[in-house]
Write a protein that holds these residues in place. Structure first.
Motif, PDB file in Angstrom:
ATOM      1  N   ARG A 106       0.861  -1.168   0.000  1.00 42.57           N
ATOM      2  CA  ARG A 106       0.000   0.000   0.000  1.00 42.57           C
ATOM      3  C   ARG A 106       0.902   1.224   0.000  1.00 42.57           C
ATOM      4  O   ARG A 106       1.530   1.540   1.006  1.00 42.57           O
ATOM      5  N   SER A 107       1.039   1.891  -1.161  1.00 46.36           N
ATOM      6  CA  SER A 107       1.890   3.087  -1.118  1.00 46.36           C
ATOM      7  C   SER A 107       1.049   4.290  -0.679  1.00 46.36           C
ATOM      8  O   SER A 107       1.577   5.311  -0.277  1.00 46.36           O
ATOM      9  N   ASP A 108      -0.282   4.157  -0.711  1.00 47.74           N
ATOM     10  CA  ASP A 108      -1.153   5.207  -0.184  1.00 47.74           C
ATOM     11  C   ASP A 108      -1.373   4.941   1.310  1.00 47.74           C
ATOM     12  O   ASP A 108      -2.233   4.158   1.707  1.00 47.74           O
ATOM     13  N   LYS A 109      -0.563   5.596   2.146  1.00 48.19           N
ATOM     14  CA  LYS A 109      -0.608   5.301   3.591  1.00 48.19           C
ATOM     15  C   LYS A 109      -1.866   5.858   4.274  1.00 48.19           C
ATOM     16  O   LYS A 109      -2.133   5.578   5.430  1.00 48.19           O
ATOM     17  N   SER A 110      -2.622   6.679   3.517  1.00 47.81           N
ATOM     18  CA  SER A 110      -3.850   7.204   4.140  1.00 47.81           C
ATOM     19  C   SER A 110      -5.010   6.213   3.976  1.00 47.81           C
ATOM     20  O   SER A 110      -6.130   6.457   4.430  1.00 47.81           O
ATOM     21  N   TYR A 111      -4.758   5.121   3.312  1.00 46.62           N
ATOM     22  CA  TYR A 111      -5.814   4.124   3.083  1.00 46.62           C
ATOM     23  C   TYR A 111      -6.333   3.632   4.438  1.00 46.62           C
ATOM     24  O   TYR A 111      -5.540   3.389   5.358  1.00 46.62           O
ATOM     25  N   PRO A 112      -7.633   3.461   4.593  1.00 45.37           N
ATOM     26  CA  PRO A 112      -8.185   3.164   5.923  1.00 45.37           C
ATOM     27  C   PRO A 112      -7.851   1.780   6.495  1.00 45.37           C
ATOM     28  O   PRO A 112      -8.182   1.511   7.649  1.00 45.37           O
ATOM     29  N   MET A 113      -7.232   0.894   5.740  1.00 40.94           N
ATOM     30  CA  MET A 113      -6.856  -0.416   6.298  1.00 40.94           C
ATOM     31  C   MET A 113      -5.357  -0.623   6.097  1.00 40.94           C
ATOM     32  O   MET A 113      -4.771  -0.084   5.153  1.00 40.94           O
ATOM     33  N   THR A 114      -4.733  -1.434   6.970  1.00 44.08           N
ATOM     34  CA  THR A 114      -3.307  -1.743   6.781  1.00 44.08           C
ATOM     35  C   THR A 114      -3.180  -2.822   5.706  1.00 44.08           C
ATOM     36  O   THR A 114      -4.167  -3.485   5.355  1.00 44.08           O
ATOM     37  N   SER A 115      -1.932  -3.017   5.256  1.00 41.21           N
ATOM     38  CA  SER A 115      -1.707  -4.034   4.221  1.00 41.21           C
ATOM     39  C   SER A 115      -2.154  -5.400   4.705  1.00 41.21           C
ATOM     40  O   SER A 115      -2.789  -6.173   3.973  1.00 41.21           O
ATOM     41  N   LEU A 116      -1.821  -5.716   5.944  1.00 41.43           N
ATOM     42  CA  LEU A 116      -2.170  -7.021   6.488  1.00 41.43           C
ATOM     43  C   LEU A 116      -3.690  -7.204   6.570  1.00 41.43           C
ATOM     44  O   LEU A 116      -4.234  -8.261   6.216  1.00 41.43           O
ATOM     45  N   GLU A 117      -4.372  -6.143   7.001  1.00 41.05           N
ATOM     46  CA  GLU A 117      -5.841  -6.214   7.075  1.00 41.05           C
ATOM     47  C   GLU A 117      -6.460  -6.441   5.695  1.00 41.05           C
ATOM     48  O   GLU A 117      -7.385  -7.241   5.533  1.00 41.05           O
ATOM     49  N   ILE A 118      -5.897  -5.754   4.702  1.00 44.55           N
ATOM     50  CA  ILE A 118      -6.438  -5.912   3.336  1.00 44.55           C
ATOM     51  C   ILE A 118      -6.216  -7.345   2.858  1.00 44.55           C
ATOM     52  O   ILE A 118      -7.122  -7.994   2.321  1.00 44.55           O
ATOM     53  N   SER A 119      -4.989  -7.867   3.090  1.00 44.98           N
ATOM     54  CA  SER A 119      -4.684  -9.243   2.654  1.00 44.98           C
ATOM     55  C   SER A 119      -5.659 -10.223   3.289  1.00 44.98           C
ATOM     56  O   SER A 119      -6.208 -11.106   2.609  1.00 44.98           O
ATOM     57  N   LYS A 120      -5.873 -10.065   4.604  1.00 43.43           N
ATOM     58  CA  LYS A 120      -6.767 -10.992   5.308  1.00 43.43           C
ATOM     59  C   LYS A 120      -8.198 -10.888   4.787  1.00 43.43           C
ATOM     60  O   LYS A 120      -8.867 -11.887   4.531  1.00 43.43           O
ATOM     61  N   PHE A 121      -8.620  -9.658   4.599  1.00 38.42           N
ATOM     62  CA  PHE A 121      -9.996  -9.442   4.137  1.00 38.42           C
ATOM     63  C   PHE A 121     -10.217 -10.084   2.762  1.00 38.42           C
ATOM     64  O   PHE A 121     -11.163 -10.822   2.530  1.00 38.42           O
ATOM     65  N   LEU A 122      -9.272  -9.811   1.843  1.00 36.21           N
ATOM     66  CA  LEU A 122      -9.438 -10.324   0.478  1.00 36.21           C
ATOM     67  C   LEU A 122      -9.270 -11.842   0.438  1.00 36.21           C
ATOM     68  O   LEU A 122      -9.924 -12.529  -0.346  1.00 36.21           O
ATOM     69  N   GLY A 123      -8.421 -12.377   1.333  1.00 37.99           N
ATOM     70  CA  GLY A 123      -8.283 -13.835   1.455  1.00 37.99           C
ATOM     71  C   GLY A 123      -9.642 -14.441   1.805  1.00 37.99           C
ATOM     72  O   GLY A 123     -10.067 -15.444   1.218  1.00 37.99           O
ATOM     73  N   GLY A 124     -10.344 -13.778   2.734  1.00 44.93           N
ATOM     74  CA  GLY A 124     -11.677 -14.242   3.136  1.00 44.93           C
ATOM     75  C   GLY A 124     -12.649 -14.207   1.967  1.00 44.93           C
ATOM     76  O   GLY A 124     -13.439 -15.128   1.760  1.00 44.93           O
TER      77      GLY A 124
END
Ligand code: ATP
Ligand code: MG
Length: 395
Positions: free
Chosen positions: A110-128
């Motif tokens: 995530r090069s946009d650090k203002s994104y509301p989720m962390t990289s790990l959260e996004i990975s977990k969410f999309l994995g789900g």
């Protein structure tokens, strides 16, 4: 979802101050190599992107990109203009709908650090999301069959899963021009390829001795030049009529020195053609110890007639290693076609393996070689080889 090709050029990123020059060359090479295809090319944060490619051209464009020097990884992915997690999820569901796999993981950057989720959260969410939309699959973070990559930038996100290895090296042309001594054998095309890989743009020189060598031998060399051109751009092949020189050597010089003197003549002509065409180096397929003319003594006596660097990319490779590369780059099948080269005619039974420089000079003075060389250079024929089967079709 816009299907795009992401181009990664890892090694070029080590070029710091010079990176601009390398990228400019890479871009110009890609534009030339992709002439005739419609696409757009953009740069962003250490990557190059090819977009708006017609679906029917996609695999051809991808193949050309994967065969372009200076590129280390090529990724086929999707560009999303909406970076929201909902849009990422639905795009991912679309993407996996036609894919077959048992294990997977998701990696997010995530090069946009203002994104509301962390990289790990996004990975977990999309994995789900993936688990919910496909049956009998599971996550394997250590050794997944497939990895889904998600890159989130300010206004765009990229989604991809397949990564192709590029052929690496530097963009052809960044290091100036070299003249490849191209015979129909296995070694010299591989040497040409390796020199191109270091960014050297090639011209080639081929010595022919009709009627002792055939038109097929020449077409074979031109076809090898075609194959090399498919990794760069058109290669100018200087064809040198070598018959008079070879016959003069054969008639006048002790036979154990035939090959040594013949190669000194080839080097002299090659160096002059190189100077005339602004090539800074000679490149050839000599490999230490392979034949009598490639012992260290022979190489030094032969090399003595020129004052430009002679690069021998396969000097320290075993024949089997060279063959491996030849097969990978697509020159092997042509190289083994059975047409004789001028080096394989007039071969003496006992070629000298420790030639003496004084003897070379003495023997060479038995023939009017300066006039013969001048004549050969004046009569050189130049043939342009490009990425076609034009000459292969004649074999
Ligand atoms: P190759 O080395 O390409 O497999 P080869 O083994 O038959 O062919 P050698 O006799 O080993 O060739 O020659 C060593 C090198 O000299 C070649 O790799 C090539 O660079 C150069 N050379 C030989 N013959 C020719 C030729 N007819 N024209 C141009 N260069 C040549
Ligand atoms: Mg050889």
């Amino acid at each position: 979802m816009n299907k795009v090709i992401l181009i990664k050029y890892a090694e070029l990123n080590t070029k710091k101050g010079n990176i601009g020059m390398f990228l400019k060359q890479l871009k110009s090479n890609l534009l030339k190599r992709l002439e005739g295809y419609s696409f757009s090319l953009t740069f962003d944060k250490g990557r190059m992107f090819l977009k708006d490619i017609l679906e029917e051209d996609f695999s051809s464009v991808l193949e050309i990109v994967c065969k372009t020097f200076g590129i280390h990884e090529v990724v086929v992915g999707y560009e999303l203009s909406d970076t929201s997690i909902d849009f990422l999820s639905s795009s991912l569901v679309d993407m996996i709908s036609t894919m077959d796999f048992n294990t997977f993981k998701v990696e997010c950057k995530r090069s946009d650090k203002s994104y509301p989720m962390t990289s790990l959260e996004i990975s977990k969410f999309l994995g789900g999301v993936i688990l919910k939309n496909k049956s009998s699959i599971h996550v394997d973070v250590k050794n997944p069959e497939i990895t889904f990559y998600v890159e989130i930038r300010q206004t765009y996100a990229y989604l991809y899963s397949s990564i192709h290895k590029g052929i690496g090296g530097y963009p052809v042309g960044t290091l100036g021009k070299g003249l490849l001594m191209l015979s129909g054998g296995i070694d010299s095309p591989v040497s040409g390829y390796l020199a191109m890989k270091r960014g050297v743009k090639l011209e080639a020189i081929y010595f022919e001795s009709p009627p002792h060598t055939s038109i097929e031998a020449k077409n074979k060399v031109l076809s090898l030049a075609n194959t090399l051109a498919s990794y760069g751009e058109t290669i100018k092949v200087h064809v040198i009529l070598f018959t008079n020189i070879q016959e003069a050597i054969y008639k006048n010089i002790p036979h154990d020195y035939l090959i040594t003197i013949m190669r000194r003549m080839m080097y002299r002509i090659a160096a002059r053609i190189a100077y005339k065409n602004r090539c800074k180096i000679l490149v050839n397929g000599e490999s230490i110890g392979q034949v009598a003319s490639q012992t260290l003594s022979s190489m030094s006596v032969i090399n003595e007639v020129v004052h430009m660097p002679v690069i021998r990319p396969v000097a320290c490779f075993d024949k089997l290693e060279i063959i491996d590369i030849a097969k990978k780059i697509g020159t092997y099948e042509t190289s083994i076609l059975p047409y004789e080269d001028c080096c394989t005619i007039f071969v003496p039974e006992h070629p000298v393996i420790n030639p003496q420089l004084e003897k070379c000079v003495e023997y060479e003075n038995l023939i009017p070689y300066e006039a013969l060389i001048r004549e050969a250079i004046e009569n050189a024929e130049v043939i342009k080889s490009d990425n076609t089967n034009e000459f292969l079709d004649l074999l």
